[in-house]
Design a protein around this motif. Structure first.
Motif, short mmCIF file in Angstrom:
data_model
loop_
_atom_site.label_atom_id
_atom_site.label_comp_id
_atom_site.label_asym_id
_atom_site.label_seq_id
_atom_site.Cartn_x
_atom_site.Cartn_y
_atom_site.Cartn_z
N LEU A 163 51.68 55.08 43.59
CA LEU A 163 51.39 55.80 42.34
C LEU A 163 52.31 57.00 42.19
N ASP A 164 52.52 57.73 43.27
CA ASP A 164 53.38 58.91 43.21
C ASP A 164 54.80 58.55 42.80
N ALA A 165 55.25 57.37 43.17
CA ALA A 165 56.61 56.95 42.85
C ALA A 165 56.84 56.85 41.35
N ALA A 166 55.76 56.71 40.58
CA ALA A 166 55.88 56.63 39.12
C ALA A 166 55.93 57.99 38.45
N ASN A 167 55.68 59.06 39.20
CA ASN A 167 55.71 60.41 38.62
C ASN A 167 57.10 60.70 38.05
N LYS A 168 57.12 61.25 36.85
CA LYS A 168 58.35 61.63 36.14
C LYS A 168 59.13 60.43 35.60
#
Length: 383
Positions: free
Chosen positions: A142-147
């Protein structure tokens, strides 16, 4: 925004090598559009490079470069102190960008592990996140989709994992390189009198149904089984040796010791395309507990050859394309299905069926998928 005349970074967990996956094929296709493409490999964890070393290597494709690099600090910090790790990675990427002497217009990340976060490329005009496997349930996915400005994937199941992210999402099909398409493949030598069964893809992954494949091979000593893909954990560009299960290693030992098996190892796509075209049957056998869709299916279909497969949800409603087990929870009927195809091979290889398979694959070349993605991007605004 058009994918032309840009500087593009492809962020990948898997390294650049002989066996190419979707992220490699996208990089190649983008390089054909007069983009300067840098394939940024995952930070070196096998200590092939010195600490902090950055190497920019030519590939066999014009405008496409493979970037190999090692962090100055231990990689395990990622799991012990995440915020500190990303701070240090930001400094590392500044060094990498200075080494390349260019800043990306577009960053296209396939890195579900979030080792090189999109947040570090704040000045890029477009940041794409494209998870193509899983979801595996890890927070860093999920964090990889940030920004990210847009999230693209190949299944609704994967996209659903990111429903909390308030950015456009796009479902695209798996792709196939043009060179796999039937009409563009020339066979170097004629088929032998033996039936040949082919399988492509890494053989050191743990989600293959080794038991079924071993049983099929043992039951058919007169059939030649040919395998293309990684067979040595020590030299893998995808997997770590310690992550390879004992059952995987035992399966590899079986293949090496079996007289009607040919192991080709990692193979460039132009050679793989010719090899798959030579086959009479192409085989897929995933462990149903870990079954997944794969871009190899399109490479198989592109040859026109009959495919015998374990259950693949993405193709369950596509009648006539694949000879597939009906049961999504068991591969018990795969051997029976294989026998049926072997015993009636001629009817499965008639020209009408071959063209059906090839024409389906022809719809999903990477060049067509790029145009599809471009047509979705105007919703973001041309920034």
């Amino acid at each position: 925004m058009r994918f032309e005349n840009k500087t593009i970074f492809i962020i990948s967990y898997e390294e650049w090598g002989d066996m190419l996956m979707s992220k490699h094929h996208y990089a190649i296709e983008l390089s054909k559009r007069n983009n300067k493409v840098y394939f940024i490999n995952h930070p070196d964890r096998k200590h092939r490079l010195k600490r902090g070393e950055i190497r920019i290597l030519n590939t066999s494709y014009k405008n496409l470069f493979s970037v190999h690099h090692r962090l100055l600090f231990p990689y395990f910090i990622k799991f012990k102190a995440k915020r500190f790790y990303h701070f240090l990675v930001g400094l590392h990427l500044q060094r990498l960008i200075r080494k390349l002497s260019t800043y990306p217009d577009i960053v296209w990340s396939f890195d579900a592990g979030n080792s090189l976060a999109l947040s570090h490329f704040s000045k890029a005009a477009l940041r794409i996140y494209m998870p193509v496997d899983g979801p595996f349930g890890h927070k860093h996915e999920l964090d990889a989709a940030n920004k990210a400005d847009i999230i693209i994937s190949v299944t609704e199941n994967i996209l659903g994992r990111y429903k909390s992210k308030a950015v456009p999402k796009l479902l695209v099909h798996h792709g196939v390189a043009d060179l796999f398409i039937n009409d563009n493949v020339n066979i170097d030598h004629p088929k032998s009198n033996s039936v040949h069964v082919g399988y492509s893809g890494s053989l050191i992954r743990n989600d293959i149904d080794f038991t079924i494949i071993r049983s099929i091979i043992k039951d058919h000593p007169k059939i030649i089984f040919e395998f293309w893909g990684e067979i040595d954990p020590a030299t893998s560009t995808i997997h770590f040796q310690q992550d390879v299960s004992d059952s995987t290693l035992q399966f590899l030992d079986f293949l090496r010791a079996t007289s009607n098996v040919i192991l080709h190892g990692p193979t460039p796509p132009e050679i793989l395309a010719k090899g798959l075209k030579r086959m009479d049957i192409l085989l897929v056998a995933y462990d149903v507990k870990q079954a997944q869709n794969s871009h190899k299916i399109l490479e198989y279909l592109a040859t026109g050859n009959v495919i015998v497969a374990s259950f693949i949800k993405a193709y369950e409603s596509k009648t006539g394309l694949i000879e597939m087990v009906d049961d999504p929870y068991s591969n018990d009927m795969l051997k029976t299905l294989f026998e049926r195809v072997i015993n009636g091979l001629d009817k499965y290889q008639v020209e009408k069926k071959r063209q059906l398979r090839t024409n389906y694959a022809r719809q999903y070349t990477y060049s067509k998928l790029l145009r599809q993605i471009e047509n979705r991007l105007p919703d973001l605004g041309d920034r």
